[in-house]
Design a protein around this motif. Structure first.
Motif, mmCIF file in Angstrom:
data_model
loop_
_atom_site.group_PDB
_atom_site.id
_atom_site.type_symbol
_atom_site.label_atom_id
_atom_site.label_comp_id
_atom_site.label_asym_id
_atom_site.label_seq_id
_atom_site.Cartn_x
_atom_site.Cartn_y
_atom_site.Cartn_z
ATOM 1 N N ALA A 15 0.902 -1.246 -0.040
ATOM 2 C CA ALA A 15 0.089 0.029 0.064
ATOM 3 C C ALA A 15 0.915 1.273 0.013
ATOM 4 O O ALA A 15 0.560 2.068 -0.634
ATOM 5 N N ALA A 16 1.805 1.297 0.984
ATOM 6 C CA ALA A 16 2.775 2.451 0.793
ATOM 7 C C ALA A 16 3.441 2.728 -0.659
ATOM 8 O O ALA A 16 3.554 3.797 -1.083
ATOM 9 N N ILE A 19 0.921 4.201 -2.991
ATOM 10 C CA ILE A 19 0.770 5.712 -2.787
ATOM 11 C C ILE A 19 1.985 6.375 -3.166
ATOM 12 O O ILE A 19 1.838 7.512 -4.203
#
Length: 161
Positions: A15-16, A19
């Motif tokens: 997820a990081a 992003i």
């Protein structure tokens, strides 16, 4: 009680990364939507700004590497010293080597940047736009003088109308 579902480490890191990739895509898109030098220079400065070397994307990456380097010293293993040496080198390359190359590219692009008609500064955010002063006073006119302005000067001209 925390009702937020917990992600696995792998999910959290994926997820990081997603992003970060979205942010980098926005930087690339901002630069590449025109053939003008200004947006390209602005995007490069978002990665590494020689005037503020601790503020860009490369500084953030270097900071993460540095924090991990400090944290990994707590791991009990024979090769940790070598790991920290490698990470120290990686941190230096991110800002020093890559940053230096971007700085040099920005120096070469600088003469191609437009100069603001009002403040006289040659900056990445200067654009040739219809004169905000005459556009505000005479909106019905189809042709307005095209003038290179930075955003603060464009706002100032509009407010003076």
């Amino acid at each position: 009680m925390d009702s937020t579902p917990k992600m696995t480490l792998d999910q959290e890191l994926q997820a990081a990364v997603a992003i970060v990739r979205i942010g980098l895509d926005r930087i690339r898109d901002a630069a590449c939507r025109t053939e003008e030098a200004g947006p390209h220079a602005a995007a490069l400065q978002a990665l590494y700004d020689p005037a503020k070397p601790d503020a860009g994307v490369l500084a953030a990456v270097a900071d993460v590497v540095g924090t991990i380097t400090v944290s990994v010293t707590e791991v009990d293993h024979d090769d940790i010293e070598r790991v920290t040496e490698l990470l120290d080198e990686a941190q230096g390359h991110v800002q020093d080597s890559t940053g230096d190359r971007i700085r040099h590219a920005l120096d070469l692009l600088a003469p191609l940047l437009l100069r603001c008609e009002e403040c006289g500064k040659q900056k990445a955010d200067v654009e040739v736009i219809p004169d905000p002063f005459s556009t505000a006073l005479y909106p019905e006119e189809p042709d307005h003088w095209q003038i290179p302005l930075c955003p603060p000067c464009a706002t100032k001209r509009f407010e003076e109308s």
